[in-house]
Write a protein that holds these residues in place. Sequence first.
Motif, PDB file in Angstrom:
ATOM      1  N   LEU A   1       0.135  -1.990   1.627  1.00 18.73           N
ATOM      2  CA  LEU A   1       1.258  -2.511   2.401  1.00 18.73           C
ATOM      3  C   LEU A   1       0.868  -2.890   3.823  1.00 18.73           C
ATOM      4  O   LEU A   1       1.137  -4.014   4.271  1.00 18.73           O
ATOM      5  CB  LEU A   1       2.400  -1.479   2.417  1.00 18.73           C
ATOM      6  CG  LEU A   1       3.642  -1.854   3.232  1.00 18.73           C
ATOM      7  CD1 LEU A   1       4.275  -3.136   2.712  1.00 18.73           C
ATOM      8  CD2 LEU A   1       4.651  -0.712   3.217  1.00 18.73           C
ATOM      9  N   ASP A   2       0.230  -1.979   4.544  1.00 15.81           N
ATOM     10  CA  ASP A   2      -0.109  -2.258   5.942  1.00 15.81           C
ATOM     11  C   ASP A   2      -1.098  -3.411   6.056  1.00 15.81           C
ATOM     12  O   ASP A   2      -1.007  -4.229   6.991  1.00 15.81           O
ATOM     13  CB  ASP A   2      -0.683  -1.002   6.611  1.00 15.81           C
ATOM     14  CG  ASP A   2       0.375   0.068   6.828  1.00 15.81           C
ATOM     15  OD1 ASP A   2       1.578  -0.268   6.756  1.00 15.81           O
ATOM     16  OD2 ASP A   2      -0.001   1.236   7.061  1.00 15.81           O
ATOM     17  N   LEU A   3      -2.030  -3.475   5.119  1.00 14.60           N
ATOM     18  CA  LEU A   3      -3.013  -4.555   5.128  1.00 14.60           C
ATOM     19  C   LEU A   3      -2.333  -5.907   4.905  1.00 14.60           C
ATOM     20  O   LEU A   3      -2.633  -6.895   5.588  1.00 14.60           O
ATOM     21  CB  LEU A   3      -4.060  -4.302   4.051  1.00 14.60           C
ATOM     22  CG  LEU A   3      -5.271  -5.232   4.022  1.00 14.60           C
ATOM     23  CD1 LEU A   3      -6.061  -5.133   5.315  1.00 14.60           C
ATOM     24  CD2 LEU A   3      -6.158  -4.890   2.826  1.00 14.60           C
TER      25      LEU A   3
ATOM     26  N   ARG B   1       0.870  -6.643   5.484  1.00 17.19           N
ATOM     27  CA  ARG B   1       1.725  -6.957   6.619  1.00 17.19           C
ATOM     28  C   ARG B   1       0.896  -7.507   7.789  1.00 17.19           C
ATOM     29  O   ARG B   1       1.279  -8.482   8.439  1.00 17.19           O
ATOM     30  CB  ARG B   1       2.518  -5.725   7.052  1.00 17.19           C
ATOM     31  CG  ARG B   1       3.652  -5.348   6.081  1.00 17.19           C
ATOM     32  CD  ARG B   1       4.392  -4.088   6.567  1.00 17.19           C
ATOM     33  NE  ARG B   1       4.961  -4.320   7.882  1.00 17.19           N
ATOM     34  CZ  ARG B   1       6.157  -4.883   8.102  1.00 17.19           C
ATOM     35  NH1 ARG B   1       6.911  -5.265   7.075  1.00 17.19           N
ATOM     36  NH2 ARG B   1       6.615  -5.060   9.322  1.00 17.19           N
ATOM     37  N   GLU B   2      -0.239  -6.895   8.021  1.00 15.08           N
ATOM     38  CA  GLU B   2      -1.109  -7.353   9.110  1.00 15.08           C
ATOM     39  C   GLU B   2      -1.625  -8.767   8.839  1.00 15.08           C
ATOM     40  O   GLU B   2      -1.596  -9.635   9.724  1.00 15.08           O
ATOM     41  CB  GLU B   2      -2.287  -6.387   9.271  1.00 15.08           C
ATOM     42  CG  GLU B   2      -3.257  -6.800  10.375  1.00 15.08           C
ATOM     43  CD  GLU B   2      -4.485  -5.914  10.439  1.00 15.08           C
ATOM     44  OE1 GLU B   2      -5.439  -6.278  11.157  1.00 15.08           O
ATOM     45  OE2 GLU B   2      -4.512  -4.863   9.766  1.00 15.08           O
TER      46      GLU B   2
ATOM     47  N   ASP C   1       9.983  -5.669   1.729  1.00 18.78           N
ATOM     48  CA  ASP C   1       9.150  -4.652   2.370  1.00 18.78           C
ATOM     49  C   ASP C   1       8.063  -5.276   3.246  1.00 18.78           C
ATOM     50  O   ASP C   1       7.428  -4.575   4.040  1.00 18.78           O
ATOM     51  CB  ASP C   1       8.497  -3.743   1.322  1.00 18.78           C
ATOM     52  CG  ASP C   1       9.493  -2.825   0.643  1.00 18.78           C
ATOM     53  OD1 ASP C   1      10.585  -2.603   1.218  1.00 18.78           O
ATOM     54  OD2 ASP C   1       9.205  -2.341  -0.465  1.00 18.78           O
ATOM     55  N   ILE C   2       7.841  -6.580   3.078  1.00 21.97           N
ATOM     56  CA  ILE C   2       6.795  -7.241   3.866  1.00 21.97           C
ATOM     57  C   ILE C   2       7.308  -8.461   4.619  1.00 21.97           C
ATOM     58  O   ILE C   2       6.628  -8.965   5.507  1.00 21.97           O
ATOM     59  CB  ILE C   2       5.581  -7.639   2.993  1.00 21.97           C
ATOM     60  CG1 ILE C   2       6.021  -8.320   1.692  1.00 21.97           C
ATOM     61  CG2 ILE C   2       4.711  -6.463   2.692  1.00 21.97           C
ATOM     62  CD1 ILE C   2       4.871  -8.765   0.811  1.00 21.97           C
TER      63      ILE C   2
ATOM     64  N   ALA D   1       7.221  -8.977   8.487  1.00 19.38           N
ATOM     65  CA  ALA D   1       5.942  -9.232   9.161  1.00 19.38           C
ATOM     66  C   ALA D   1       5.709 -10.718   9.376  1.00 19.38           C
ATOM     67  O   ALA D   1       4.835 -11.103  10.162  1.00 19.38           O
ATOM     68  CB  ALA D   1       4.799  -8.643   8.340  1.00 19.38           C
TER      69      ALA D   1
END
Length: 326
Positions: A104-106, A108-109, A135-136, A139
């Motif tokens: 997820l964080d990857l 979004r970034e 959820d994304i 971003a």
Amino acid sequence: MTKEPIACLGAGRMGRGIAVVFAYAGHDVKVVDFKARSEDDFKKLEADALGEIRSVLASLATFGMFDATQIDTILSRVSIVREQDAKDAFSSAAVIFEGVPEVLDLKREALARASELAGPTPIIASTTSTILVDDISSAVAHPERFLNAHWLNPAYLVPLVEMSPGKDTDPAVTERLKTLLENIGKVPVVCAARPGYIVPRIQALAMNEAARMVEEGVASAEDLDKAIKYGFGFRFAVLGMLEFIDWGGGDILFYASRYLTKALDNPRYASPDIIERNMAEGHIGLKTKRGFLDYEGMDVDAYRTERLKAFVAMLHHFNLVKPPVV
């Protein structure tokens, strides 16, 4: 006629597979590697990616999809782009397909950086198989142009693409992407943002049940797979699953579900409310001209004949047609 340029965010399996599809359909595709690499490492990645794409095209040519002399022309439409050149690749694309790892964080970034570099115009579609669009989407700058587009591997062969718009997705964006996918020979479907989309959710149930049946000693793995291939898969290659319920009759599923729930003492075989409701309302399929689908005004005999003809084509595909004994 000039085709819209495409960008892929991520140079892994999905990005390469999508590149094959669009290059084959005449689009220029830039596959963007978002990792910082040395010159040597990037050259290695570039050679590996283009080599894999060439290999896939060579296989497709061998399978008779096109003449092998066209491989170089198709491959020339694909370029691998390093991180520092991503702005041009993204801003000039009609659609950016994100295919970075399922973290997820990857994601979004990567999406935040890509959307900033792209500007407000390109559609951005995540190919995630697990993370829901909302959820994304936060971003992404201008989230109205963002949605999920889940390709099934191998992307260059499986026709289906499951499109899942989010709460902020502009319906016109969904329609534009749907049209683009149809124009390259894909079969897009639109589904709500729910875990598992359509195919993975049904597939997970079927695969787990098959594994469970081996565990219970119902049949060998070889016989189970034979049953799936020549029975389950054979029928559902011609009829959709809900169409199949209507074909046989929703009443059959209603009574079979009751029996299995009791005989196997497990609620996972119980029918959902819609099956009960259809039974109560008499909407059980072809027999009543309405089930999950509406058959009013349809020439049902012609429809049955067309489907039976498709089943015969499947028999030919499996080389199972034999002459009659006379």
